[in-house]
Design a protein around this motif. Structure first.
Motif, mmCIF file in Angstrom:
data_model
loop_
_atom_site.group_PDB
_atom_site.id
_atom_site.type_symbol
_atom_site.label_atom_id
_atom_site.label_comp_id
_atom_site.label_asym_id
_atom_site.label_seq_id
_atom_site.Cartn_x
_atom_site.Cartn_y
_atom_site.Cartn_z
ATOM 1 N N ASN A 1 -1.060 37.698 48.756
ATOM 2 C CA ASN A 1 -1.641 36.817 49.766
ATOM 3 C C ASN A 1 -2.191 35.522 49.167
ATOM 4 N N ASN A 2 -3.001 35.654 48.119
ATOM 5 C CA ASN A 2 -3.583 34.464 47.489
ATOM 6 C C ASN A 2 -2.530 33.638 46.764
ATOM 7 N N LEU A 3 -1.556 34.317 46.170
ATOM 8 C CA LEU A 3 -0.502 33.598 45.461
ATOM 9 C C LEU A 3 0.323 32.746 46.418
ATOM 10 N N THR B 1 -3.374 38.837 40.279
ATOM 11 C CA THR B 1 -2.014 38.276 40.260
ATOM 12 C C THR B 1 -2.048 36.781 39.973
ATOM 13 N N VAL B 2 -2.922 36.072 40.675
ATOM 14 C CA VAL B 2 -3.039 34.626 40.495
ATOM 15 C C VAL B 2 -3.514 34.301 39.078
ATOM 16 N N SER C 1 -1.632 32.257 36.197
ATOM 17 C CA SER C 1 -2.328 31.067 35.715
ATOM 18 C C SER C 1 -2.350 31.025 34.191
ATOM 19 N N VAL C 2 -2.594 32.172 33.557
ATOM 20 C CA VAL C 2 -2.604 32.245 32.092
ATOM 21 C C VAL C 2 -1.214 31.915 31.533
ATOM 22 N N ILE C 3 -0.179 32.459 32.184
ATOM 23 C CA ILE C 3 1.191 32.156 31.753
ATOM 24 C C ILE C 3 1.481 30.672 31.965
ATOM 25 N N PHE D 1 6.907 25.810 38.936
ATOM 26 C CA PHE D 1 6.311 27.096 39.296
ATOM 27 C C PHE D 1 5.014 27.376 38.542
ATOM 28 N N LEU D 2 5.090 27.559 37.228
ATOM 29 C CA LEU D 2 3.965 28.100 36.485
ATOM 30 C C LEU D 2 2.806 27.122 36.302
ATOM 31 N N VAL D 3 3.103 25.886 35.923
ATOM 32 C CA VAL D 3 2.032 24.922 35.638
ATOM 33 C C VAL D 3 1.186 24.602 36.868
ATOM 34 N N PRO D 4 1.799 24.360 38.054
ATOM 35 C CA PRO D 4 0.958 24.118 39.238
ATOM 36 C C PRO D 4 0.038 25.287 39.564
ATOM 37 N N VAL D 5 0.498 26.516 39.320
ATOM 38 C CA VAL D 5 -0.370 27.680 39.547
ATOM 39 C C VAL D 5 -1.615 27.574 38.673
ATOM 40 N N PHE D 6 -1.440 27.152 37.422
ATOM 41 C CA PHE D 6 -2.581 26.996 36.529
ATOM 42 C C PHE D 6 -3.555 25.945 37.045
ATOM 43 N N PHE D 7 -3.041 24.785 37.461
ATOM 44 C CA PHE D 7 -3.932 23.712 37.910
ATOM 45 C C PHE D 7 -4.637 24.070 39.214
#
Length: 401
Positions: free
Chosen positions: A4-6, A54-55, A59-61, A276-282
């Protein structure tokens, strides 16, 4: 796993480019808007999304992949070219100033760890700087070469120092230095082995045949390298981001001509990272941003311009040495502003510092806020200076400054 949060995080990441397209005249970097969106939607304001397991895992990746892409951006030719001495002098000056600023703030009782603050101030956002220089047609000019070289040196130094002195695994400084040398030797061995392996006709042909099929062999090998070096770095007592950063540098050294011979290779890697991955981190960084700590009192809020000024002092002032390369006053000012533009490593330093109790939440929030302002304000001032600075003549004869 709960998605849900992802879903909200990914929806924010997908919406940001459209929002930026609505105001094309405002050159706001995407990461800034992603962090701000995370702050607004997160617990600090609307509380619509939470940083669940999950988020946080993604985010770490994403953080590791961001550092990998930063390592991939390093232009080693700039670091060993004719302007390398000036870059080295500028870096030494930056490190010295960072130490003085960190020590001064600590003496004044404003920060807890002067070393952490000093390291955070040394870095430059290389990934944000290169597109700005390209837009100004300045990459091939001395101002561009010096700025990219200085940013690369600052990025390398900050990541190495951060991993050397701040890690969840404690050990003596001497042993950590030896382990760091061992990690560097391993990276060098991978580079040498990979370059020699490329001479094999069978292997080269196989790589070409499988590169753009469903095997995506170059991407798969790169992912093995990123995760493998991250795992080795962690086993040696460093942060995983150091291994990921080194993986980017290794790929750059092994495939220096990838843009010409394998033009889709870097595009695919950037697609995984920036798509995909970098925006999740920010976005997650924004969700976890402690807005309450920043606005807890006037003193916390005043730390934002203080850290912003510190960035300009530590990274901007050493650009004065670039006058020796014949840069104009406008180019020196532009280079200083661009070198003072920093965000990703600041976020990394604040995140690690909070985990190790090396920085208070108020200072971490103020430091990240200063980084956000730096990527908004400094490039806006630097770009007109680059555009009005003299261009070299098309015939190849340099124009006098």
């Amino acid at each position: 796993m709960v998605y849900n949060n992802l879903v909200i995080v990914l929806a924010v990441a997908a919406s940001v480019p459209f929002l930026l397209a609505l105001v094309p005249r405002v050159p706001l970097p995407g990461p800034v808007l992603e962090i701000v969106a995370g702050i607004v939607l997160g617990p600090a304001v609307l509380n619509l999304v939470q940083p669940d397991a999950t988020v946080q895992a993604l985010s770490v990746i994403g953080l590791s992949f961001l550092l990998f892409l930063a390592g991939l951006e390093i232009d080693f030719e700039q670091l060993r070219g004719p302007l390398a001495n000036l870059v080295a002098i500028g870096l030494v000056a930056s490190i010295a100033l960072a130490g003085i600023v960190g020590w001064g703030l600590n003496i004044a009782g404003l920060v807890e760890s002067p070393l952490l603050i000093g390291i955070a101030l040394v870095a430059t956002s290389l990934g944000l700087l290169v597109p700005i220089l390209k837009d100004a047609d300045a990459v091939a000019r001395p101002v561009g070469q010096l700025s990219i070289g200085g940013a690369s040196a600052g990025e390398i130094s900050a990541v190495v120092l951060l991993s050397l002195f701040f890690s969840e695994h404690s050990s003596s400084p001497a042993s950590r230095i030896l382990l760091l040398i061992g990690l560097a030797c391993l990276a060098a061995l991978i580079v040498v082995t990979s370059i020699r392996a490329k001479r094999s006709m069978w292997l080269s042909k196989t790589l070409v045949n499988l590169a753009d099929t469903s095997a995506q062999i170059r991407v798969r090998l790169t992912m093995v390298l990123i995760v493998g070096l991250a795992a080795v770095a962690m086993h040696l007592g460093f942060e995983a981001v150091l291994g990921a950063f080194i993986a980017g540098a290794v790929v750059r050294l092994v495939t220096p001509d990838a843009d010409q011979k394998h033009p889709q290779f870097h595009v695919k890697l950037q697609g995984i990272g920036y798509g995909f991955l970098v925006p999740v981190f920010f976005v997650t960084s924004g969700i976890q941003f402690d807005l309450g700590a920043l606005f807890a009192d006037t003193g916390s809020l005043l730390r934002v311009p203080m850290f912003l000024a510190a960035l300009l002092l530590v990274r901007g002032l050493p650009a004065l040495v670039y006058r020796r390369a014949g840069l104009s006053h406008a180019e020196v000012m532009a280079s200083g502003l661009l070198q003072a533009t920093s965000l990703p490593v600041i976020v990394v330093a604040a995140t690690i510092g909070l985990k190790l109790d090396a920085i208070q939440p108020a200072n971490a929030a103020a430091l990240v806020a200063a980084g956000l302002l730096s990527v908004i304000v400094f490039p806006l001032i630097a770009l007109p200076l680059l555009n009005r600075s003299p261009r070299p003549a098309k015939s190849g004869t340099p124009v006098e400054a």
